[in-house]
Design a protein around this motif. Structure first.
Motif, PDB file in Angstrom:
ATOM      1  N   UNK B  13       0.791  -1.171   0.070  1.00 33.55           N
ATOM      2  CA  UNK B  13       0.130  -0.179   0.018  1.00 33.55           C
ATOM      3  C   UNK B  13       1.001   1.096   0.031  1.00 33.55           C
ATOM      4  N   UNK B  14      -0.093   2.370   0.008  1.00 36.09           N
ATOM      5  CA  UNK B  14       0.356   3.995  -0.139  1.00 36.09           C
ATOM      6  C   UNK B  14       0.534   4.452   1.206  1.00 36.09           C
ATOM      7  N   UNK B  19      -5.393  -0.089   5.338  1.00 36.82           N
ATOM      8  CA  UNK B  19      -4.690  -1.114   5.720  1.00 36.82           C
ATOM      9  C   UNK B  19      -6.220  -1.968   6.453  1.00 36.82           C
ATOM     10  N   UNK B  20      -6.395  -3.065   5.718  1.00 35.74           N
ATOM     11  CA  UNK B  20      -7.794  -3.965   6.232  1.00 35.74           C
ATOM     12  C   UNK B  20      -6.753  -5.743   6.528  1.00 35.74           C
ATOM     13  N   UNK B  21      -6.520  -5.776   7.483  1.00 36.56           N
ATOM     14  CA  UNK B  21      -5.430  -6.598   8.369  1.00 36.56           C
ATOM     15  C   UNK B  21      -6.513  -7.603   9.147  1.00 36.56           C
ATOM     16  N   UNK B  62      -5.465   6.190  14.090  1.00 30.41           N
ATOM     17  CA  UNK B  62      -5.750   5.360  12.698  1.00 30.41           C
ATOM     18  C   UNK B  62      -5.955   4.105  13.337  1.00 30.41           C
ATOM     19  N   UNK B  63      -5.783   3.814  14.317  1.00 29.22           N
ATOM     20  CA  UNK B  63      -5.421   2.264  14.282  1.00 29.22           C
ATOM     21  C   UNK B  63      -6.623   1.443  15.077  1.00 29.22           C
ATOM     22  N   UNK B  64      -7.620   0.637  14.498  1.00 27.20           N
ATOM     23  CA  UNK B  64      -9.086   0.508  15.048  1.00 27.20           C
ATOM     24  C   UNK B  64      -9.075  -1.403  15.055  1.00 27.20           C
ATOM     25  N   UNK B  65      -9.950  -2.356  15.843  1.00 28.13           N
ATOM     26  CA  UNK B  65     -10.309  -3.615  15.554  1.00 28.13           C
ATOM     27  C   UNK B  65     -11.413  -3.701  15.783  1.00 28.13           C
ATOM     28  N   UNK B  75      -7.849  -2.106  10.910  1.00 34.54           N
ATOM     29  CA  UNK B  75      -7.642  -0.998  10.219  1.00 34.54           C
ATOM     30  C   UNK B  75      -6.309  -0.448  10.529  1.00 34.54           C
ATOM     31  N   UNK B  76      -6.391   0.180   9.404  1.00 35.16           N
ATOM     32  CA  UNK B  76      -5.352   0.882   9.904  1.00 35.16           C
ATOM     33  C   UNK B  76      -5.856   2.338   8.862  1.00 35.16           C
ATOM     34  N   UNK B  77      -6.897   3.338   9.439  1.00 36.04           N
ATOM     35  CA  UNK B  77      -7.116   4.022   8.577  1.00 36.04           C
ATOM     36  C   UNK B  77      -6.816   5.049   7.789  1.00 36.04           C
TER      37      UNK B  77
END
Lengths: 122, 107
Positions: B13-14, B19-21, B62-65, B75-77
């Motif tokens: 990603x850029x 980002x969705x893990x 920006x980090x959420x679970x 998720x990293x928004x």
């Protein structure tokens, strides 16, 4: 704010044992568990087990049962992990980490020590 | 033993992208017993999320679970340059295991 400081690099022969220490400072040692996690070179994280210093209760991962001993010295706020019958594939960085103290639940890991590299070599 | 399978293995990603893990468990686990960690080269892992959605101290929002049962997501928004790293999930119920990790790399 608790800080975990681990002992230094070790080089061991196959079949021998290694004992890694983890000293806690800046916080209460007795109200938490200490977990041990290892990471082989270029690989992921592997949970080994944990110890609750109060009562010296231990829980070991099945793959380490019988080969690992975790202990704690409450007077010096230091936890120890001893791994016996070392094999080449035990070469890894070994981390200690603080975990919430709960009897049944193993808990998350925060914060972590800096890691101790153990190399098993003939 | 509960096995955790993370996907994808690598995410290219850029900065600024989302980002969705994913972390999938072989058996259902309580949402109280799932954590996420970030690890950068040569460093110890750092706790990001505990109990599926609780952010650890000092972790940016920006980090959420999220998730439940057998399917969990980090998720990293909007990716910042310092977010490029390897991420691990961990279940910590009656025993504990880690997933094999997802590497978030620059596209």
């Amino acid at each position: 704010q608790v800080h975990l400081v681990q002992s230094g690099t070790e080089v061991k022969r196959p079949g021998s044992s290694v004992k890694v220490s983890c000293k806690a400072s800046g916080g209460t040692f007795n109200n938490y568990a200490i977990s041990w996690v290892r990471q082989a070179p270029g690989q992921g994280l592997e949970w080994m087990g944990r110890i609750i210093p109060i009562g010296d209760k231990t829980n070991y991962a099945p793959e380490f049962q019988g080969r690992v001993t975790m202990s704690a010295d409450k007077s010096t706020s230091t936890a120890y992990m001893e791994l016996h019958s070392l094999r080449f594939d035990d070469t890894a960085v070994y981390y200690c980490a603080r975990s919430p103290m709960a009897v049944v639940v193993m808990g998350w890991c925060d914060p972590w020590g800096q890691g101790t590299l153990v190399t098993v070599s003939s | 033993e509960i096995v955790l399978t993370q996907s994808p293995g690598t995410l290219s990603l850029s900065p600024g992208e989302r980002a969705t893990l994913s972390c999938r468990a072989s058996h259902s686990i309580s949402s109280s017993y799932l954590a996420w960690y970030q690890q950068k080269p040569g460093q110890a892992p750092r706790l990001l999320i505990y109990a599926t959605s609780g952010r650890a101290a000092g972790i940016p929002d920006r980090f959420s679970g999220s998730g439940s049962g057998t399917d969990f997501t980090l998720t990293i928004s909007r990716l910042e340059p310092e977010d490029f790293a390897v991420y691990y999930c961990q279940q910590y119920g009656g025993s504990s295991t880690f997933g094999q990790g997802t590497k978030v790399e620059f596209k």
